[in-house]
Design a protein around this motif. Structure first.
Motif: not given
Length: 968
Positions: A773-781, A828-837, A930-931
């Motif tokens: 699973y791609s991590i959806s959080s940020c370690p700095q927080y 940058s161009i960010l491209i995502a669908t569904g949980t890809g965000i 990034l896709v």
């Protein structure tokens, strides 16, 4: 005509010639590639034995051998035929004659048996017999008989060769051969394969072999304009020779148009002088030019004081500053064989003892040998080891399928013994000792080996393909790769790597590499085609040899031992106590040596970190009938230091409900303790409950090979027919599978007449693989936890696992680094669908942290293209992304909600609408795309971007990592 020594008999009156590295398989009444070794009713004969076509007395310098008995004469003999197909051959009228004519009807041959060769050599007062003009390897038996007689008379033997001998040939010749000049025609496989029809690596390893045996070696390279005359290639040749011994003479000769190669012209003198200079820079002591008039580069100089030792002009040779093999001026020994009294200057010393020769040609290469075929009734030639590298378990399934096909095939079940081994359990140091290997592998991530193949990859990476060119000599192999062609340049990267590396290290390909493409949905079809060709090649190359002690029809991959629980628990408790004591000692040492008790352990799929669930939140709460969870997982007391865009690997387990059903179907006691041999990705000793829970993939998609296997365990003909129909008709299987998403547990329920033992079941059941699973959080927080976002699917193993998890429940995980990163200084161009965000959420949270803490105030242009089904039900993290836009972390967003209107709108439509914006961002030399999302979406995005930029430019973006994707 004389029967050959160097060959093996095969079935159907075929023979396998073992004289040269081609190792031709020759049907009855045909010849090998050389045209002179003929199969007559299952026996191989040398048709040109005692029948040379060229006989002459030459100066030794003509061979060319410049540091071997200078000024001597060589009685030179050659025949018809050659094992190479050089399009530039300068003796083609001899070498290629037997390939276009019946060898029995060739004219202009001499009747010259070995005894007569010696008589003529002595009559002409020749010090040397040279086997030359065509490739002497192909008439080895004739040359060998001559050499044995010559040695008794004090006559020296030399070969002028392309260096394509087998170890068997070298072992026969080594005691009798005194010198050899080997053509190293180029330093690329491309040149050798396209212009000579053979491989480079056998030539490289044979130069070293002859040298190590103490045979005097000189090397010649014919420099052909535009083919092998680049500075890089000449440098590589010089460096390779120098890596063996800087005293090996290198002859660089001028080419002239010959045979089939026309229009190249004569090699310019400058090219030869360039090679001369590069040879000196590589450290070679002796470089000579040939086929040109340039007396300065035909001189032998002292490598220490640069005194002229031997002058040459054409074949006129004058020795004037060399005495007893030493420079008269400074006394430096000059390596070579100058006379009978100066042979001690040869480096290394000539090896004549057969045992020493054998030890050099067949070195012990493995530190540890495991006999996977212990107790087998089959000889080594008929033992086949199947190895597999797998990340998700698909390759393991194909490996099991291969095994089943082999042991049930009428062509192989009685003639070969097959064993299957997980690369996790294989020591790569054993590789040089193996005889026959079939390797199946996938490619993981961004062109990486699967986790369990990493040790093999690192072992091969550590080997120099030139210095270790004979490492895998004697090994035959074939490779099948699984991949997905939508991944572009990463497709089949590992199968190609292993195939090339095996060949360069001296292994012989049993059959060409096969490819299964998941994207084209042709893995099964491609595998079956590859298998059918492989099995034909196997029988043809190794020979069908039915064993007297036949193996049983059903050969078990696994053996299960049912343990006495009380005894085992007691002994295990004792083991645990010992482990605890060792652990306590280790802790004491750690406290003594370190100021903190921080773990340095690296976690992976075999050794995960035991985390726990801290939070579980539903992201789709508006009644859409679907579920998407955000999970917060504990990282406290781990050493995991992740970055945004990295992955978390989750090791899920089956539900109590499903393993209870499975136990009932198989009629087993879940609390029974078992021991599995060999472990093959199972824990060796455990309860059946633990086995079902942690290791058996029973709810995921069913590989269609399993239907064939299951058909063998039901006597109900209607069930058997239906199962085999799914196996043979891949489209029907896919249609059924897509509609139902049933797992193995459901199949066993639907086919009640399938009768399986636990051993049967564990042999073919896919192992549970980690889910990434791609991590959806940020370690700095929060560096002490990590968040992942998961869409729940019906019957999905991980979906059910997540759904059942409760707060503080344990969860096994590990971290995996990726290159999927957002650069905070580039547009940058960010491209995502569904949980890809999800990964973009983490990346933008990082930007928010940088801005809030005044580390970075401004960010470059960043555009988000996001798509999902509906705005109301499926737009996860909407509020957060609004916040990122307000803070200037996103310049603009473009949304595509496919089902919110009659005509579906997707992300690619939004990209087309914003074509100029997309082009403008990527005109910046640092612009990136990034896709993230499902495979189908990725392919559509690539097609759209190809229309916007053109395919060539998009490929450039991909190659330079300005286009990066995370897809599943």
């Amino acid at each position: 005509m004389s029967e050959c020594i160097l060959y093996k008999k095969l079935d159907n009156k075929k023979v396998r010639c073992t004289c040269c590295a081609l190792k031709c398989i020759i049907p009855n009444q045909e010849t090998g590639e050389c045209g002179v070794r003929k199969n007559r009713n299952g026996k191989l004969y040398l048709e040109i034995y005692g029948r040379p076509t060229a006989v002459a007395v030459d100066p030794i310098e003509k061979k060319p051998l410049y540091q071997f008995y200078p000024k001597s004469t060589a009685f030179s003999i050659g025949t018809f035929g050659c094992n190479f197909k050089c399009s530039f051959c300068q003796n083609w009228d001899l070498s290629q004659a037997s390939k276009s004519n019946d060898i029995e009807n060739l004219t202009n041959v001499y009747d010259l048996p070995p005894k007569k060769v010696i008589q003529m050599c002595k009559k002409k007062n020749c010090k040397v017999i040279a086997y030359t003009y065509n490739e002497p390897t192909i008439f080895t038996e004739y040359a060998l008989d001559c050499a044995k007689l010559a040695q008794k008379e004090g006559i020296k033997n030399v070969y002028v060769s392309n260096g394509y001998q087998t170890v068997e040939t070298i072992e026969l010749l080594a005691p009798y051969l005194d010198a050899i000049n080997i053509d190293l025609k180029a330093f690329t496989n491309r040149f050798y394969q396209e212009l000579t029809g053979v491989r480079l690596s056998p030539v490289l390893k044979n130069i070293k072999r002859w040298h190590d045996l103490g045979v005097w070696v000189e090397v010649t390279t014919l420099i052909i304009p535009g083919e092998n005359d680049s500075e890089e290639e000449l440098t590589n040749i010089a460096n390779y020779i120098a890596s063996i011994n800087v005293d090996i003479p290198w002859h660089v000769s001028a080419y002239y148009d010959a045979y089939k190669m026309k229009g190249k012209g004569r090699t310019p003198l400058q090219s030869l002088l360039k090679a001369y200079k590069l040879g000196k820079e590589a450290g070679l002591h002796h470089i000579y030019t040939g086929n040109v008039q340039n007396d300065k580069t035909e001189i032998t100089y002292c490598p220490k004081c640069n005194t002229r030792l031997i002058d040459r002009s054409g074949y006129f040779t004058k020795v004037h500053s060399l005495k007893n093999g030493k420079c008269k001026k400074c006394g430096t020994p000059i390596k070579g064989i100058w006379s009978d009294s100066c042979q001690n200057l040869l480096v290394p010393k000539k090896v004549t003892d057969p045992k020493e020769i054998h030890a050099i040609l067949y070195p012990e290469k493995a530190k540890q040998s495991i006999n996977y075929f212990e107790g087998s009734t089959f000889d080594r030639d008929h033992q086949i080891l199947i190895l597999y590298g797998t990340q998700t378990g698909k390759t393991e399934q194909i490996a099991n399928q291969l095994y089943q096909l082999f042991i049930h095939s009428e062509r192989t079940k009685k003639s070969f013994d097959f064993r299957i081994v997980d690369l996790d359990e294989y020591n790569p140091e054993n590789l040089p000792l193996e005889k026959n290997i079939i390797l199946l592998t996938s490619t993981h991530g961004e062109g990486d080996p699967p986790d369990n193949a990493l040790a093999l990859f690192e072992y091969l990476e550590s080997k120099n393909v030139f210095q270790d060119a004979s490492l895998l000599e004697g090994l035959t192999y074939s490779i099948f790769g699984l991949g997905n062609s939508s991944y572009g340049g990463q497709y089949q990267k590992m199968s190609k790597y292993f195939d090339t590396k095996f060949e360069l290290l001296g292994a012989e390909r049993l059959y060409q590499r096969g490819e299964g493409d998941e994207f084209k949905n042709n893995i099964q079809e491609s595998f079956k085609k590859w298998f059918n060709n492989l099995i034909s090649s196997l029988c043809e190359n190794l020979g069908v040899k039915e064993q007297i002690n036949k193996m049983p029809m059903e050969r078990s991959l696994l053996k299960i031992k049912y343990l006495e629980n009380e005894i085992e628990i007691e002994s295990e408790n004792e083991n645990e106590k010992e482990k605890e004591k060792e652990k306590e000692k280790g802790n004491e040492m750690e406290l003594e040596n370190f100021s903190t008790n921080k773990s340095n352990k690296i976690y992976d799929s075999k050794n995960p970190f035991q985390s726990k669930l801290l939070e579980k939140n539903e992201l789709m709460t508006n009644g859409g009938g679907r579920s998407c969870l955000q999970l917060k997982l504990d990282l406290k007391n781990s050493n995991i230091k992740y970055n945004c865009g990295d992955h978390i690997g989750i090791l899920p387990s089956n539900s109590v409900h499903n393993i209870t059903k499975l136990a009932k179907i198989l009629n087993v006691n879940l609390d029974q303790k078992i021991q599995i041999t060999p472990p093959r990705r199972f824990k060796k000793t455990m309860t059946i409950r633990e086995c079902f829970e942690k290791y058996c993939e029973i709810t995921g998609p069913v590989p269609n090979i399993i239907f064939q296997t299951l058909s063998k365990y039901t006597k109900d003909q209607s069930e058997q027919k239906r199962l085999l129909e799914w196996y043979h008709n891949i489209n029907k299987y896919n249609e059924w599978n897509n509609e139902n998403r049933y797992g193995l547990i459901h199949i066993l329920e639907k086919f009640p007449n399938i009768q399986l033992t636990l051993e049967n079941f564990l042999q073919f059941v896919p192992r549970i693989a980690a889910r990434y699973y791609s991590i959806s959080s940020c370690p700095q927080y929060d560096s002490q936890s990590v968040q992942v976002t998961a869409q729940l699917l019906e019957n999905g193993l991980c979906s059910n696992y997540f759904n059942d998890l409760k707060i503080n429940d344990p969860i096994n995980l590990f971290w995996k680094k990726t290159n999927f990163k957002l650069n905070n200084n580039h547009p940058s161009i960010l491209i995502a669908t569904g949980t890809g965000i999800a990964p973009f959420r983490g990346m933008l949270r990082e930007r928010l942290y940088l801005k809030e803490n005044q580390i970075q105030e401004n960010f470059p242009e960043t555009f988000l293209f996001f798509g999902c089904r509906t705005h109301q039900y499926d737009f996860i993290y909407e509020d957060e992304f609004d916040k990122y836009s307000k803070h200037g972390l996103i310049t603009n967003s473009f949304f595509a909600f496919s089902r919110d209107q009659q005509n579906k709108i997707y992300v690619q439509h939004k990209l087309k609408e914003q074509k100029e914006l997309v082009q403008r961002v990527m005109k910046n030399k640092n612009g990136q795309i990034l896709v993230c999302g499902i495979l189908k979406m990725s392919l559509q995005i690539k097609e759209t971007l190809s229309q916007i930029f053109g395919k060539k430019l998009l490929k450039t973006f991909i190659k330079s990592n300005r286009y990066n994707e995370e897809i599943w």
